[in-house]
Scaffold this motif. Sequence first.
Motif, PDB file in Angstrom:
ATOM      1  N   ALA A  83       5.151   4.774  -2.140  1.00  0.00           N
ATOM      2  CA  ALA A  83       4.383   4.417  -3.329  1.00  0.00           C
ATOM      3  C   ALA A  83       3.895   5.685  -4.012  1.00  0.00           C
ATOM      4  O   ALA A  83       3.541   6.656  -3.359  1.00  0.00           O
ATOM      5  CB  ALA A  83       3.203   3.541  -2.949  1.00  0.00           C
ATOM      6  N   LYS A  84       3.908   5.664  -5.332  1.00  0.00           N
ATOM      7  CA  LYS A  84       3.402   6.788  -6.110  1.00  0.00           C
ATOM      8  C   LYS A  84       2.153   6.343  -6.850  1.00  0.00           C
ATOM      9  O   LYS A  84       2.075   5.214  -7.332  1.00  0.00           O
ATOM     10  CB  LYS A  84       4.456   7.282  -7.093  1.00  0.00           C
ATOM     11  CG  LYS A  84       5.663   7.940  -6.426  1.00  0.00           C
ATOM     12  CD  LYS A  84       6.652   8.423  -7.458  1.00  0.00           C
ATOM     13  CE  LYS A  84       7.758   9.259  -6.813  1.00  0.00           C
ATOM     14  NZ  LYS A  84       8.515   8.507  -5.819  1.00  0.00           N
ATOM     15  N   TYR A  85       1.206   7.239  -6.938  1.00  0.00           N
ATOM     16  CA  TYR A  85      -0.066   6.932  -7.571  1.00  0.00           C
ATOM     17  C   TYR A  85      -0.359   7.928  -8.684  1.00  0.00           C
ATOM     18  O   TYR A  85      -0.041   9.118  -8.573  1.00  0.00           O
ATOM     19  CB  TYR A  85      -1.208   6.962  -6.544  1.00  0.00           C
ATOM     20  CG  TYR A  85      -1.125   5.867  -5.516  1.00  0.00           C
ATOM     21  CD1 TYR A  85      -1.779   4.663  -5.709  1.00  0.00           C
ATOM     22  CD2 TYR A  85      -0.373   6.034  -4.359  1.00  0.00           C
ATOM     23  CE1 TYR A  85      -1.699   3.646  -4.772  1.00  0.00           C
ATOM     24  CE2 TYR A  85      -0.284   5.023  -3.423  1.00  0.00           C
ATOM     25  CZ  TYR A  85      -0.951   3.838  -3.637  1.00  0.00           C
ATOM     26  OH  TYR A  85      -0.863   2.831  -2.703  1.00  0.00           O
ATOM     27  N   ASP A  86      -0.943   7.443  -9.739  1.00  0.00           N
ATOM     28  CA  ASP A  86      -1.418   8.298 -10.826  1.00  0.00           C
ATOM     29  C   ASP A  86      -2.924   8.481 -10.677  1.00  0.00           C
ATOM     30  O   ASP A  86      -3.648   7.512 -10.435  1.00  0.00           O
ATOM     31  CB  ASP A  86      -1.138   7.662 -12.193  1.00  0.00           C
ATOM     32  CG  ASP A  86       0.353   7.597 -12.486  1.00  0.00           C
ATOM     33  OD1 ASP A  86       1.063   8.528 -12.073  1.00  0.00           O
ATOM     34  OD2 ASP A  86       0.785   6.614 -13.111  1.00  0.00           O
ATOM     35  N   VAL A 143      -7.706   6.025  -8.965  1.00  0.00           N
ATOM     36  CA  VAL A 143      -6.306   6.034  -8.575  1.00  0.00           C
ATOM     37  C   VAL A 143      -5.669   4.727  -8.991  1.00  0.00           C
ATOM     38  O   VAL A 143      -6.219   3.657  -8.791  1.00  0.00           O
ATOM     39  CB  VAL A 143      -6.167   6.232  -7.048  1.00  0.00           C
ATOM     40  CG1 VAL A 143      -4.709   6.083  -6.623  1.00  0.00           C
ATOM     41  CG2 VAL A 143      -6.684   7.601  -6.652  1.00  0.00           C
ATOM     42  N   LYS A 144      -4.474   4.830  -9.558  1.00  0.00           N
ATOM     43  CA  LYS A 144      -3.740   3.632 -10.001  1.00  0.00           C
ATOM     44  C   LYS A 144      -2.320   3.719  -9.481  1.00  0.00           C
ATOM     45  O   LYS A 144      -1.631   4.721  -9.682  1.00  0.00           O
ATOM     46  CB  LYS A 144      -3.735   3.542 -11.532  1.00  0.00           C
ATOM     47  CG  LYS A 144      -2.971   2.366 -12.076  1.00  0.00           C
ATOM     48  CD  LYS A 144      -3.031   2.330 -13.602  1.00  0.00           C
ATOM     49  CE  LYS A 144      -2.252   3.469 -14.192  1.00  0.00           C
ATOM     50  NZ  LYS A 144      -2.215   3.429 -15.671  1.00  0.00           N
ATOM     51  N   LYS A 145      -1.849   2.681  -8.780  1.00  0.00           N
ATOM     52  CA  LYS A 145      -0.485   2.668  -8.277  1.00  0.00           C
ATOM     53  C   LYS A 145       0.485   2.460  -9.414  1.00  0.00           C
ATOM     54  O   LYS A 145       0.270   1.651 -10.304  1.00  0.00           O
ATOM     55  CB  LYS A 145      -0.318   1.547  -7.238  1.00  0.00           C
ATOM     56  CG  LYS A 145       1.069   1.555  -6.579  1.00  0.00           C
ATOM     57  CD  LYS A 145       1.147   0.490  -5.514  1.00  0.00           C
ATOM     58  CE  LYS A 145       2.534   0.508  -4.847  1.00  0.00           C
ATOM     59  NZ  LYS A 145       2.664  -0.524  -3.818  1.00  0.00           N
ATOM     60  N   ARG A 146       1.591   3.217  -9.408  1.00  0.00           N
ATOM     61  CA  ARG A 146       2.597   3.074 -10.446  1.00  0.00           C
ATOM     62  C   ARG A 146       3.385   1.785 -10.282  1.00  0.00           C
ATOM     63  O   ARG A 146       3.581   1.323  -9.198  1.00  0.00           O
ATOM     64  CB  ARG A 146       3.567   4.256 -10.406  1.00  0.00           C
ATOM     65  CG  ARG A 146       2.948   5.577 -10.832  1.00  0.00           C
ATOM     66  CD  ARG A 146       3.972   6.669 -10.763  1.00  0.00           C
ATOM     67  NE  ARG A 146       3.368   7.957 -11.098  1.00  0.00           N
ATOM     68  CZ  ARG A 146       4.019   9.129 -11.006  1.00  0.00           C
ATOM     69  NH1 ARG A 146       5.256   9.151 -10.579  1.00  0.00           N
ATOM     70  NH2 ARG A 146       3.401  10.234 -11.340  1.00  0.00           N
ATOM     71  N   LYS A 175       0.813  -1.214   0.000  1.00  0.00           N
ATOM     72  CA  LYS A 175       0.000   0.000   0.000  1.00  0.00           C
ATOM     73  C   LYS A 175       0.848   1.266   0.000  1.00  0.00           C
ATOM     74  O   LYS A 175       0.548   2.234  -0.718  1.00  0.00           O
ATOM     75  CB  LYS A 175      -0.920  -0.008   1.219  1.00  0.00           C
ATOM     76  CG  LYS A 175      -1.785   1.226   1.399  1.00  0.00           C
ATOM     77  CD  LYS A 175      -2.921   1.288   0.421  1.00  0.00           C
ATOM     78  CE  LYS A 175      -3.863   2.444   0.733  1.00  0.00           C
ATOM     79  NZ  LYS A 175      -4.972   2.536  -0.238  1.00  0.00           N
ATOM     80  N   TYR A 176       1.915   1.290   0.783  1.00  0.00           N
ATOM     81  CA  TYR A 176       2.616   2.539   1.045  1.00  0.00           C
ATOM     82  C   TYR A 176       4.034   2.645   0.480  1.00  0.00           C
ATOM     83  O   TYR A 176       4.640   3.722   0.563  1.00  0.00           O
ATOM     84  CB  TYR A 176       2.655   2.795   2.561  1.00  0.00           C
ATOM     85  CG  TYR A 176       1.289   3.081   3.121  1.00  0.00           C
ATOM     86  CD1 TYR A 176       0.656   4.287   2.878  1.00  0.00           C
ATOM     87  CD2 TYR A 176       0.618   2.117   3.876  1.00  0.00           C
ATOM     88  CE1 TYR A 176      -0.610   4.551   3.380  1.00  0.00           C
ATOM     89  CE2 TYR A 176      -0.651   2.376   4.381  1.00  0.00           C
ATOM     90  CZ  TYR A 176      -1.258   3.596   4.131  1.00  0.00           C
ATOM     91  OH  TYR A 176      -2.515   3.842   4.623  1.00  0.00           O
ATOM     92  N   SER A 179       7.158   1.342  -2.598  1.00  0.00           N
ATOM     93  CA  SER A 179       7.451   0.808  -3.926  1.00  0.00           C
ATOM     94  C   SER A 179       8.924   0.405  -3.962  1.00  0.00           C
ATOM     95  O   SER A 179       9.639   0.509  -2.967  1.00  0.00           O
ATOM     96  CB  SER A 179       7.146   1.860  -4.996  1.00  0.00           C
ATOM     97  OG  SER A 179       7.940   3.023  -4.798  1.00  0.00           O
TER      98      SER A 179
END
Length: 221
Positions: A186-189, A218-221, A41-42, A44
């Motif tokens: 984590a980065k999200y688009d 929201v989509k996780k990179r 979740k948090y 990457s």
Amino acid sequence: MKKIFLDKGHGGTDPGAQGNGLVEKDINYLIGEHTKWYLNKYYSGFQLMESRPGNETVFLQERTDMANAWGADVFLSIHVNSGGGTGFESFIYNGTVTNEDIALQNIAHAEILSTMNNYGFIRDRGKKVANFHVLRESRMPAVLTENLFIDDVNDAAKLKDKDGFLQDVGHAHARALAQFLGLPDAKYDIVIGYFPGSQIDKSFDQAQAAFPNWSMSVKKR
């Protein structure tokens, strides 16, 4: 890309310690699942391998063989204690260790114990060393945590709190791993699309209230 080997102690035909209506393998599994969820979740920049995704029987040699063959950067083994005591303790190998082993133990011990103390005073049994197989045979920094005593009534009460105590302890294990490995957040688009007159399920209530014809997700990179 960092490689994390998550070892949920015992499992299958090996229940581990038992007491107060609890079975160690089940607690280890739940803590591990919360650890995995929090990492995904948090953070990457990592890959994760588990010694047992479910309730499989996995021998000690198999666990370290998997981690070594995969080339893991860290080995975390999750356990619950027994034998008449109370509190939290952590272990690294009692032979030759690296500064990374020591750093891993220091980070994990402090993060987990601090989190546990949010639920009342927890005895700090110390940062220890032992000749445990998973610590001796793993070829990467390795730590084993003993998360309270299953045969102590007060400790067991906390271990029965699946959605509170166990969840937070799992999250603490994850934060310790992330800190040790220096994992990036984590980065999200945000994906936005315009659909005039559509009735798409809204994820962002306030934004959707202002722009009712926009769909956002929201989509996780």
